[in-house]
Write an enzyme that holds these catalytic residues in place. Structure first.
Site, PDB file in Angstrom:
ATOM      1  N   LYS A  10      79.481  28.638  50.900  1.00 32.47           N
ATOM      2  CA  LYS A  10      80.041  29.645  49.976  1.00 32.47           C
ATOM      3  C   LYS A  10      79.082  30.838  49.857  1.00 32.47           C
ATOM      4  CE  LYS A  10      82.705  26.038  47.837  1.00 32.47           C
ATOM      5  NZ  LYS A  10      83.484  25.572  46.719  1.00 32.47           N
ATOM      6  N   GLU A  96      89.354  29.568  46.942  1.00 30.54           N
ATOM      7  CA  GLU A  96      88.625  30.670  46.292  1.00 30.54           C
ATOM      8  C   GLU A  96      89.049  32.015  46.876  1.00 30.54           C
ATOM      9  OE1 GLU A  96      84.752  28.973  46.882  1.00 30.54           O
ATOM     10  OE2 GLU A  96      85.262  27.399  45.429  1.00 30.54           O
ATOM     11  N   GLU A 166      92.508  20.238  50.130  1.00 30.06           N
ATOM     12  CA  GLU A 166      91.520  20.484  49.077  1.00 30.06           C
ATOM     13  C   GLU A 166      92.242  20.754  47.760  1.00 30.06           C
ATOM     14  OE1 GLU A 166      87.457  21.689  50.545  1.00 30.06           O
ATOM     15  OE2 GLU A 166      88.556  23.539  50.294  1.00 30.06           O
ATOM     16  N   GLY A 172      84.441  21.766  43.214  1.00 30.71           N
ATOM     17  CA  GLY A 172      83.318  22.195  42.377  1.00 30.71           C
ATOM     18  C   GLY A 172      83.368  21.665  40.957  1.00 30.71           C
ATOM     19  N   SER A 212      84.534  18.062  45.734  1.00 32.53           N
ATOM     20  CA  SER A 212      83.534  17.214  45.077  1.00 32.53           C
ATOM     21  C   SER A 212      83.124  15.992  45.901  1.00 32.53           C
ATOM     22  CB  SER A 212      84.024  16.787  43.684  1.00 32.53           C
ATOM     23  OG  SER A 212      84.168  17.914  42.856  1.00 32.53           O
ATOM     24  N   GLY A 233      81.259  21.327  49.887  1.00 33.96           N
ATOM     25  CA  GLY A 233      80.741  22.558  49.287  1.00 33.96           C
ATOM     26  C   GLY A 233      79.361  22.332  48.695  1.00 33.96           C
ATOM     27  N   GLY A 234      79.323  22.111  47.378  1.00 36.49           N
ATOM     28  CA  GLY A 234      78.052  21.982  46.651  1.00 36.49           C
ATOM     29  C   GLY A 234      77.042  21.054  47.320  1.00 36.49           C
TER      30      GLY A 234
HETATM   31  P1  PGA Z   1      82.829  21.232  46.529  1.00 33.78           P
HETATM   32  O1  PGA Z   1      83.582  22.360  47.346  1.00 33.78           O
HETATM   33  O2  PGA Z   1      82.395  20.186  47.512  1.00 33.78           O
HETATM   34  O3  PGA Z   1      81.676  21.926  45.865  1.00 33.78           O
HETATM   35  O4  PGA Z   1      83.811  20.679  45.541  1.00 33.78           O
HETATM   36  C1  PGA Z   1      84.439  22.038  48.410  1.00 33.78           C
HETATM   37  C2  PGA Z   1      85.031  23.273  48.982  1.00 33.78           C
HETATM   38  O5  PGA Z   1      85.215  24.252  48.249  1.00 33.78           O
HETATM   39  O6  PGA Z   1      85.326  23.323  50.180  1.00 33.78           O
END
Ligand code: PGA
Length: 252
Positions: A10, A96, A166, A172, A212, A233-234
């Site tokens: 991101k 996003e 997703e 997130g 997540s 992501g995170g």
């Molecule tokens: P996340 O993000 O693992 O932080 O939930 C996943 C993504 O946005 O692809």
């Protein structure tokens, strides 16, 4: 089919030094992971630097792109530019982008076609919001996103596509989608792909889960044959955790 783990950094980190350090750390650890395709999608500005760090154990991807290959489109980055930089994958339609930048299914359809025609692999993100889920509309939303996003994509090119389920409410938030529900969604997506493109072609399209994902829950998704990979992501901003996820998946 080899499992695939994709890191979506991101809008992180904020210095080139940190990006290089993170990439290098992932690269060193990735050497020990077998049978998993590892992809890193850093922000555009770090692609060049990470490319020089690149290693055959890691492929590069982009988080977005434009739908034209060149021209008067201030601020945009084209699929061919990404290809020429060594990218193999492009995330298209992340929630996003849909939410903050108003990307519509029609725009995403143009992006998917441009990515495919440049010879890159789109990671097409779909998923319902919490409200849509509560209204019992999850499958309708997934169907609409897939049908509109893949309008007139050629049968020949579609084999390079992958789909990431997703759920927006899981991204997130630390509230990962229960694996049984993610598998139900993956089954629904597979059935739709079979109908749209035939089983032979559908079989070549990996379905991933994202939202997540962490080292504790990763294997819950990929141990089932319906899910062929993860979009992280995170947890991808921590090299140890990210490669830990890849290792868990490699054991499935
Ligand atoms: P996340 O993000 O693992 O932080 O939930 C996943 C993504 O946005 O692809």
């Amino acid at each position: 089919m080899k499992k695939i783990i994709i890191a979506n950094w991101k809008c992180n980190p904020i210095t080139l030094k940190e990006a290089e350090r993170l990439f290098d750390s992932v690269k060193r650890r990735a050497r020990k992971v077998k049978n998993v395709e590892i992809v890193i999608c850093p922000p555009f500005v770090y692609l060049l630097a990470t490319q020089s760090f690149s290693h055959r154990a890691i492929k590069l991807g982009s988080q977005d792109c434009f739908w034209e290959q060149k021209g008067a489109f201030t601020g945009e980055v084209s699929p061919l530019m990404l290809k020429n930089l060594g990218c193999k994958y492009v995330i298209v339609g992340h929630s996003e982008r849909r939410r903050w930048f108003g990307e519509t299914d029609e725009m995403l359809n143009k992006k998917i076609k441009a990515v495919l025609s440049a010879g890159l692999k789109p990671i097409f993100c779909i998923g319902e919001t919490l409200k849509e889920r509560e209204d019992g509309r999850t499958f309708d939303v997934l169907k609409e996103q897939i049908e509109k996003g893949l309008v007139s994509v050629s049968q020949k090119e579609i084999k390079d596509l992958m789909i990431a389920y997703e759920p927006v409410w899981a991204i997130g938030t630390g509230k990962a989608c229960p694996s049984s529900e993610a598998i139900t969604a993956a089954l629904f997506i597979r059935k739709l792909l079979n109908e749209l493109f035939g089983q032979k072609i559908s079989k070549t399209i990996p379905i991933l889960y994202g939202g997540s994902v962490n080292i504790k829950n990763a294997a819950d998704y990929t141990k089932e044959i319906q899910i062929q990979g993860l979009l992280v992501g995170g947890a991808s901003l921590d090299a140890k955790e990210f490669i830990g996820i890849a290792k868990r998946v490699s054991k499935n």
